[in-house]
Design an enzyme around this catalytic site. Structure first.
Site, mmCIF file in Angstrom:
data_model
loop_
_atom_site.group_PDB
_atom_site.id
_atom_site.type_symbol
_atom_site.label_atom_id
_atom_site.label_comp_id
_atom_site.label_asym_id
_atom_site.label_seq_id
_atom_site.Cartn_x
_atom_site.Cartn_y
_atom_site.Cartn_z
ATOM 1 N N ASN A 150 12.030 -17.331 7.991
ATOM 2 C CA ASN A 150 11.600 -17.531 8.955
ATOM 3 C C ASN A 150 11.194 -18.810 8.146
ATOM 4 O O ASN A 150 11.805 -20.325 8.903
ATOM 5 C CB ASN A 150 10.531 -17.337 10.101
ATOM 6 C CG ASN A 150 9.367 -16.874 9.881
ATOM 7 O OD1 ASN A 150 9.351 -16.564 8.808
ATOM 8 N ND2 ASN A 150 8.718 -16.990 11.033
ATOM 9 N N GLY A 226 6.378 -10.244 7.154
ATOM 10 C CA GLY A 226 7.681 -9.495 8.208
ATOM 11 C C GLY A 226 7.779 -8.959 9.747
ATOM 12 O O GLY A 226 6.840 -9.130 9.974
ATOM 13 N N THR A 230 8.913 -3.441 10.112
ATOM 14 C CA THR A 230 9.346 -2.815 8.510
ATOM 15 C C THR A 230 7.795 -2.343 7.480
ATOM 16 O O THR A 230 7.036 -1.765 7.152
ATOM 17 C CB THR A 230 9.955 -4.354 8.129
ATOM 18 O OG1 THR A 230 10.574 -4.888 8.731
ATOM 19 C CG2 THR A 230 10.417 -3.936 6.422
ATOM 20 N N GLU A 248 1.395 -8.430 7.468
ATOM 21 C CA GLU A 248 1.285 -9.828 8.838
ATOM 22 C C GLU A 248 2.499 -9.624 8.624
ATOM 23 O O GLU A 248 3.321 -9.777 8.929
ATOM 24 C CB GLU A 248 1.187 -11.434 7.792
ATOM 25 C CG GLU A 248 0.135 -11.761 6.913
ATOM 26 C CD GLU A 248 -1.171 -11.770 7.577
ATOM 27 O OE1 GLU A 248 -1.731 -12.170 8.996
ATOM 28 O OE2 GLU A 248 -2.411 -11.895 6.882
ATOM 29 N N CYS A 282 6.402 -17.382 13.882
ATOM 30 C CA CYS A 282 5.522 -16.208 14.346
ATOM 31 C C CYS A 282 5.068 -16.454 15.374
ATOM 32 O O CYS A 282 4.159 -15.413 16.139
ATOM 33 C CB CYS A 282 5.016 -15.081 13.296
ATOM 34 S SG CYS A 282 3.709 -16.113 11.925
ATOM 35 N N GLU A 461 -4.715 -13.098 5.407
ATOM 36 C CA GLU A 461 -4.346 -14.387 4.051
ATOM 37 C C GLU A 461 -4.770 -15.263 4.380
ATOM 38 O O GLU A 461 -5.253 -15.383 5.100
ATOM 39 C CB GLU A 461 -3.002 -13.661 4.236
ATOM 40 C CG GLU A 461 -2.781 -12.467 4.310
ATOM 41 C CD GLU A 461 -1.070 -12.619 3.199
ATOM 42 O OE1 GLU A 461 0.078 -13.506 3.585
ATOM 43 O OE2 GLU A 461 -0.935 -11.694 2.812
HETATM 44 P P1 NDP Z 1 12.303 -7.980 8.309
HETATM 45 O O1 NDP Z 1 10.733 -7.239 8.379
HETATM 46 O O2 NDP Z 1 12.825 -7.691 8.675
HETATM 47 O O3 NDP Z 1 11.535 -8.918 6.581
HETATM 48 C C1 NDP Z 1 10.585 -8.735 5.567
HETATM 49 C C2 NDP Z 1 11.001 -8.546 4.663
HETATM 50 O O4 NDP Z 1 10.861 -7.255 4.138
HETATM 51 C C3 NDP Z 1 12.198 -8.937 4.457
HETATM 52 O O5 NDP Z 1 12.373 -9.489 2.426
HETATM 53 C C4 NDP Z 1 12.905 -8.103 4.449
HETATM 54 O O6 NDP Z 1 13.963 -7.630 3.092
HETATM 55 C C5 NDP Z 1 12.186 -6.942 4.071
HETATM 56 N N1 NDP Z 1 12.269 -5.716 4.262
HETATM 57 C C6 NDP Z 1 13.346 -5.230 4.631
HETATM 58 N N2 NDP Z 1 13.129 -3.869 4.563
HETATM 59 C C7 NDP Z 1 12.222 -3.025 3.926
HETATM 60 C C8 NDP Z 1 11.493 -1.872 3.218
HETATM 61 N N3 NDP Z 1 12.431 -1.205 3.841
HETATM 62 N N4 NDP Z 1 10.934 -2.403 2.453
HETATM 63 C C9 NDP Z 1 10.281 -3.018 1.909
HETATM 64 N N5 NDP Z 1 10.485 -4.848 2.153
HETATM 65 C C10 NDP Z 1 11.702 -4.426 3.046
HETATM 66 O O7 NDP Z 1 11.447 -9.386 8.927
HETATM 67 P P2 NDP Z 1 12.020 -10.463 8.871
HETATM 68 O O8 NDP Z 1 12.793 -11.054 7.837
HETATM 69 O O9 NDP Z 1 13.621 -10.407 9.954
HETATM 70 O O10 NDP Z 1 11.506 -11.758 9.329
HETATM 71 C C11 NDP Z 1 10.848 -12.038 10.966
HETATM 72 C C12 NDP Z 1 9.999 -11.037 11.894
HETATM 73 O O11 NDP Z 1 8.794 -11.586 10.644
HETATM 74 C C13 NDP Z 1 9.180 -11.534 12.907
HETATM 75 O O12 NDP Z 1 9.083 -10.393 13.091
HETATM 76 C C14 NDP Z 1 7.364 -12.266 12.768
HETATM 77 O O13 NDP Z 1 6.861 -11.947 13.677
HETATM 78 C C15 NDP Z 1 7.227 -11.822 11.429
HETATM 79 N N6 NDP Z 1 6.314 -13.502 11.150
HETATM 80 C C16 NDP Z 1 5.110 -13.053 10.866
HETATM 81 C C17 NDP Z 1 4.081 -13.902 10.002
HETATM 82 C C18 NDP Z 1 2.383 -13.344 10.428
HETATM 83 O O14 NDP Z 1 2.251 -14.130 9.407
HETATM 84 N N7 NDP Z 1 2.873 -12.560 11.067
HETATM 85 C C19 NDP Z 1 4.619 -14.901 9.607
HETATM 86 C C20 NDP Z 1 6.456 -14.654 10.355
HETATM 87 C C21 NDP Z 1 6.823 -13.890 10.353
HETATM 88 P P3 NDP Z 1 15.216 -8.330 4.026
HETATM 89 O O15 NDP Z 1 15.617 -9.910 4.022
HETATM 90 O O16 NDP Z 1 16.300 -7.952 2.989
HETATM 91 O O17 NDP Z 1 15.999 -7.585 5.430
#
Ligand code: NDP
Length: 480
Positions: A150, A226, A230, A248, A282, A461
């Site tokens: 994002n 993420g 995940t 996070e 987020c 963080e």
């Molecule tokens: P994901 O959890 O799908 O992915 C995050 C990262 O983890 C990506 O690089 C993804 O790779 C990787 N990933 C996926 N599966 C695995 C695994 N099994 N083991 C290790 N890494 C893995 O999140 P999104 O990318 O869809 O992002 C959106 C989410 O992030 C929302 O829930 C949002 O709220 C959260 N977010 C939280 C923030 C915070 O500060 N708390 C800030 C910004 C976002 P790939 O892309 O290849 O799947």
């Protein structure tokens, strides 16, 4: 077609598999570059190269580490236009937003930690009887940094910069959906003179590259941003290995508006906190609670202002909202709008995909959407949608709105609009959230720790706290 490459041992190299994935441009709905489909072999190479570089990097004087990181921040700004365009082509966000927010903030992350490390101090305590306890803080080794799509470079740099500043080497994975700015960053690092192996960027899928990083025995520290699901998967792998973990995760943030607020400022900011980056931040406030005396007025003005938002070509300066990041995500967000209808929600604005094919834009656009009439505890109001979709709902009492606000599994951020100082403090004290904004949104001094409570994450963080996270404490007690 441009091929993105992994950055390992200071070089830009192909993935071991020689396989590539398609990188889509969300506004056009077409493939515009190729991403390495890396796997555990590439992560292993990256970990070996990081491990080789660690001794020298961790012993490099702080001033020298600082100078290199500072140079990276300067080069990010020098390449602002190219990076902003890359972010927009990967993510669908307006180029203007990337230029104003994402890229300057990524540069700021490097600048902040390049200087923070010079001023970082560890604790010392003197006891009676000629005793001093002090804490040595040493870099840990290789940090695994995994980030989402994002705010691609913004969040990627938010992890990498403190890890490197503290003297660790890094194996990092950007989201495979938005890899281009991380690729450009690897070129910047080479130009800035970052020694080989200090930062390694491995592109590819989460279940291959991400999981190889989280389970790697020589990567003892993981910083992940993420989704909550995940995060849970990573925690299950990392916890039995006793890895240091910062997670996070997701949010479902309340935006609470009292009748005595500064109305114009609130309305203007609420448009941003609802729909900036297509609602894919987020920290966006997706549940809006409005005190009853101003509910009808707010509803009318908010709907009117939302309908004026220009959804369209991310490259146009006049665009407020670009495309959603992917077809899969577009479908997910639309499915939540359908769910809201079955739960009794009334669509006040938007609610439909937007066909812009007549402008040559065949991607995944969605009208900014406002829904009313839903109970606080229905799925639409409890689950993270992560798109340009908000619900609005009236309330009468402070305790009532606190109960609504705190009713989800999440606790990332919250916003309160009121001119009543005591109430502002009272609410801030009782709300379950890692950050509380009062009469503003998205403002933050980078020195403050950042993170969520409940299922929005563990660890913090940002600020000096991140330098603490990326170091290992050793207490020394001496009697003289
Ligand atoms: P994901 O959890 O799908 O992915 C995050 C990262 O983890 C990506 O690089 C993804 O790779 C990787 N990933 C996926 N599966 C695995 C695994 N099994 N083991 C290790 N890494 C893995 O999140 P999104 O990318 O869809 O992002 C959106 C989410 O992030 C929302 O829930 C949002 O709220 C959260 N977010 C939280 C923030 C915070 O500060 N708390 C800030 C910004 C976002 P790939 O892309 O290849 O799947």
């Amino acid at each position: 077609m441009e091929k993105i490459l992994n950055y390992i041992d200071g070089k830009l190299i192909e993935p071991a598999s020689q396989k590539y994935l398609d990188n889509f441009e969300p506004a056009l709905g077409t493939v515009y570059s190729q991403i390495p489909d890396s796997d555990a072999t590439d992560v292993e190479l990256a970990a070996i190269s990081a491990s080789k570089a660690f001794r020298s990097w961790s012993n490099t004087p702080k001033e020298k580490r600082s100078a290199i990181l500072y140079r990276i921040s300067e080069l990010i700004l020098e390449n602002l236009e190219e990076l902003a365009l890359a972010e927009s082509r990967d993510n669908g966000k307006p180029v203007s937003l990337a230029k104003k927010v994402d890229i300057p903030r990524a540069a700021h992350n490097f600048r902040f930690y390049s200087t923070a490390i010079i001023h970082f101090a560890s604790e010392s305590h003197s006891m009676e009887g000629g005793v001093i306890n002090y804490t040595l803080r040493k870099p840990i080794g290789i940090a695994g940094c995994i980030s989402p799509w994002n705010l691609p470079l913004y969040l990627f740099s938010w992890k990498i910069a403190p890890a490197l500043a503290a003297g660790n080497c890094v194996v990092a994975k950007p989201s495979e959906i938005t890899p281009m700015s991380a690729f450009l960053l690897s070129k910047i690092c080479i130009k800035a003179g970052l020694p080989p192996g200090v930062l390694n960027i491995v592109h590819g899928l989460g279940h291959k590259v991400g999981s190889a990083i989280s389970s790697h025995p020589n990567i003892p520290i993981i910083s992940f941003t993420g989704g909550t699901k995940t995060g849970e998967t990573i925690a299950k792998i990392a916890a039995p290995m006793f890895k240091k973990l910062s997670l996070e995760l997701g949010g479902k943030n309340p935006n609470i508006i009292f009748a005595d607020c500064n109305y114009e400022k609130m309305l203007d900011t609420t448009i941003k906190s609802s729909f900036a980056n297509q609602g894919q931040i987020c920290l966006c406030g997706s549940r809006i609670f409005v005190e009853r005396p101003i509910y009808e007025r707010f509803k009318k003005d908010f709907v009117e202002a939302t309908k004026k938002l220009k959804v369209g070509d991310p490259k146009a300066d006049t665009t407020n909202q670009g495309a959603l990041v992917s077809q899969v995500h577009h479908e997910k967000v639309l499915s939540y709008i359908e769910l809201a209808k079955t739960e009794g929600g009334k669509i006040l604005a938007g609610g439909l995909p937007l066909d812009l094919s007549h402008e040559g834009l065949n991607g995944w656009f969605l009208q900014p959407t406002i829904i009313e009439g839903l109970p606080y505890n229905c799925r639409t109001n409890q689950e993270e949608i992560f798109g340009p979709v908000v619900t609005i709902m009236p309330f009468d009492q402070e305790e009532e709105v606190l109960m609504y606000a705190n009713s989800t599994q999440y606790g990332l951020a919250s916003t309160i609009w009121t001119q009543d100082l005591s109430r502002a403090h009272r609410m801030a004290d009782q709300i379950h959230a890692g950050i509380v904004w009062i009469n503003t949104w998205l403002l933050r001094d980078l020195r403050t720790p950042f993170g969520g409570v409940k299922n929005s994450g563990v660890g913090r963080e940002g600020g000096f706290e991140a330098l603490t996270f990326f170091t290992e404490p050793k207490n020394v007690c001496i009697q003289f």
